[in-house]
Design a protein around this motif. Structure first.
Motif, PDB file in Angstrom:
ATOM      1  N   VAL A 111       0.866  -1.181   0.000  1.00  0.00           N
ATOM      2  CA  VAL A 111       0.000   0.000   0.000  1.00  0.00           C
ATOM      3  C   VAL A 111       0.901   1.229   0.000  1.00  0.00           C
ATOM      4  O   VAL A 111       1.767   1.371   0.864  1.00  0.00           O
ATOM      5  CB  VAL A 111      -0.938   0.018   1.238  1.00  0.00           C
ATOM      6  N   HIS A 112       0.693   2.095  -0.972  1.00  0.00           N
ATOM      7  CA  HIS A 112       1.546   3.262  -1.185  1.00  0.00           C
ATOM      8  C   HIS A 112       1.753   4.078   0.101  1.00  0.00           C
ATOM      9  O   HIS A 112       2.885   4.407   0.459  1.00  0.00           O
ATOM     10  CB  HIS A 112       0.943   4.148  -2.287  1.00  0.00           C
ATOM     11  N   ALA A 113       0.667   4.407   0.777  1.00  0.00           N
ATOM     12  CA  ALA A 113       0.762   5.259   1.964  1.00  0.00           C
ATOM     13  C   ALA A 113       1.609   4.626   3.063  1.00  0.00           C
ATOM     14  O   ALA A 113       2.378   5.315   3.737  1.00  0.00           O
ATOM     15  CB  ALA A 113      -0.641   5.572   2.495  1.00  0.00           C
ATOM     16  N   PHE A 114       1.501   3.307   3.236  1.00  0.00           N
ATOM     17  CA  PHE A 114       2.277   2.637   4.276  1.00  0.00           C
ATOM     18  C   PHE A 114       3.759   2.544   3.914  1.00  0.00           C
ATOM     19  O   PHE A 114       4.626   2.637   4.776  1.00  0.00           O
ATOM     20  CB  PHE A 114       1.710   1.247   4.569  1.00  0.00           C
ATOM     21  N   VAL A 115       4.043   2.361   2.637  1.00  0.00           N
ATOM     22  CA  VAL A 115       5.446   2.358   2.193  1.00  0.00           C
ATOM     23  C   VAL A 115       6.031   3.747   2.404  1.00  0.00           C
ATOM     24  O   VAL A 115       7.173   3.899   2.835  1.00  0.00           O
ATOM     25  CB  VAL A 115       5.567   1.886   0.719  1.00  0.00           C
ATOM     26  N   ASP A 116       5.235   4.787   2.121  1.00  0.00           N
ATOM     27  CA  ASP A 116       5.675   6.168   2.376  1.00  0.00           C
ATOM     28  C   ASP A 116       6.010   6.401   3.840  1.00  0.00           C
ATOM     29  O   ASP A 116       6.895   7.188   4.162  1.00  0.00           O
ATOM     30  CB  ASP A 116       4.580   7.166   1.971  1.00  0.00           C
ATOM     31  N   GLU A 117       5.300   5.693   4.719  1.00  0.00           N
ATOM     32  CA  GLU A 117       5.528   5.833   6.159  1.00  0.00           C
ATOM     33  C   GLU A 117       6.718   5.008   6.640  1.00  0.00           C
ATOM     34  O   GLU A 117       6.981   4.926   7.828  1.00  0.00           O
ATOM     35  CB  GLU A 117       4.268   5.437   6.928  1.00  0.00           C
ATOM     36  N   GLY A 118       7.432   4.353   5.721  1.00  0.00           N
ATOM     37  CA  GLY A 118       8.628   3.612   6.081  1.00  0.00           C
ATOM     38  C   GLY A 118       8.470   2.105   6.138  1.00  0.00           C
ATOM     39  O   GLY A 118       9.419   1.401   6.467  1.00  0.00           O
ATOM     40  N   GLU A 119       7.295   1.592   5.819  1.00  0.00           N
ATOM     41  CA  GLU A 119       7.066   0.148   5.863  1.00  0.00           C
ATOM     42  C   GLU A 119       7.502  -0.499   4.539  1.00  0.00           C
ATOM     43  O   GLU A 119       6.704  -1.112   3.832  1.00  0.00           O
ATOM     44  CB  GLU A 119       5.594  -0.143   6.173  1.00  0.00           C
TER      45      GLU A 119
ATOM     46  N   LEU B 208       7.210  -4.302   0.312  1.00  0.00           N
ATOM     47  CA  LEU B 208       7.643  -4.560  -1.064  1.00  0.00           C
ATOM     48  C   LEU B 208       8.079  -6.014  -1.240  1.00  0.00           C
ATOM     49  O   LEU B 208       8.093  -6.521  -2.362  1.00  0.00           O
ATOM     50  CB  LEU B 208       8.774  -3.603  -1.456  1.00  0.00           C
ATOM     51  N   ILE B 209       8.419  -6.675  -0.135  1.00  0.00           N
ATOM     52  CA  ILE B 209       8.803  -8.095  -0.181  1.00  0.00           C
ATOM     53  C   ILE B 209       7.637  -8.993   0.250  1.00  0.00           C
ATOM     54  O   ILE B 209       7.312  -9.961  -0.428  1.00  0.00           O
ATOM     55  CB  ILE B 209      10.032  -8.365   0.702  1.00  0.00           C
ATOM     56  N   THR B 210       6.994  -8.655   1.364  1.00  0.00           N
ATOM     57  CA  THR B 210       5.953  -9.543   1.893  1.00  0.00           C
ATOM     58  C   THR B 210       4.785  -9.707   0.933  1.00  0.00           C
ATOM     59  O   THR B 210       4.189 -10.780   0.853  1.00  0.00           O
ATOM     60  CB  THR B 210       5.422  -9.043   3.255  1.00  0.00           C
TER      61      THR B 210
END
Length: 180
Positions: free
Chosen positions: A61-69, A73-75
């Motif tokens: 989810v774009h927003a969660f990746v933006d937050e550092g998660e 990208l792997i899971t």
């Protein structure tokens, strides 16, 4: 002398002709392992469907990746949205993975698979920017398709670069055009 004649006759059996092919179990250990992981993770998704949402399991989810998660990208490579999604990805992985693992070796196969999966998720991340400004509209992506397409790409490059080795054989040439 009997033992030496027995060992030489055993090594030339018809079964030995297939001992080093993409279909030999030792040649496809990682492929089979990833298929098993995908299947196990899907069954865990089903078992905990009432307690955990896919977002909590690690979809991209774009927003969660933006937050550092960035682990998403792997899971998300190992998560699937339905039985059909899982089956199609596992069947494709079973076919392409075995050939890629045998052709490229285990380390390169794993590198191709994971880098392609992460690369596909980065593309998905880049394409899912929420322009509406509302947090309710989040687009999630999941599945192994990016990783599998990466394996197909690796095979395309291999067959293209090594076509001189297969000049008199139709299989790699046919495989190249089918992959393309």
């Amino acid at each position: 002398s009997q033992s030496s004649s027995q060992s030489s006759s055993q090594s030339s059996s018809p079964v030995d002709a297939f001992s080093d092919t993409p279909f030999a179990s030792s040649s496809r250990l990682l492929t089979d392992g990833i298929v098993a992981i995908n299947t196990l993770v899907f069954f865990l998704q089903l078992a905990f469907a009432n307690q955990l949402h896919l977002t909590e399991l690690g979809v991209n989810v774009h927003a969660f990746v933006d937050e550092g998660e960035i682990w998403r990208l792997i899971t998300s490579i190992f998560l699937h949205g339905s039985v059909l999604h899982l089956l199609l990805n596992n069947i494709s992985l079973h076919a392409l993975g075995a050939v890629t693992e045998w052709t490229a070796g285990k380390k390169r196969f794993l590198a191709f698979y994971l880098l392609s999966g992460v690369g596909g998720n980065l593309c998905s991340y880049a394409m899912t920017i929420n322009t509406s400004g509302t947090s309710e509209e989040q687009i999630a992506s999941l599945g192994a398709s990016g990783a599998i397409f990466g394996l197909a790409g690796a095979l395309l490059v291999f067959f293209w670069r090594n076509q001189v080795l297969y000049r008199d054989k139709d299989v790699p040439n046919g495989m190249f055009w089918r992959l393309l």
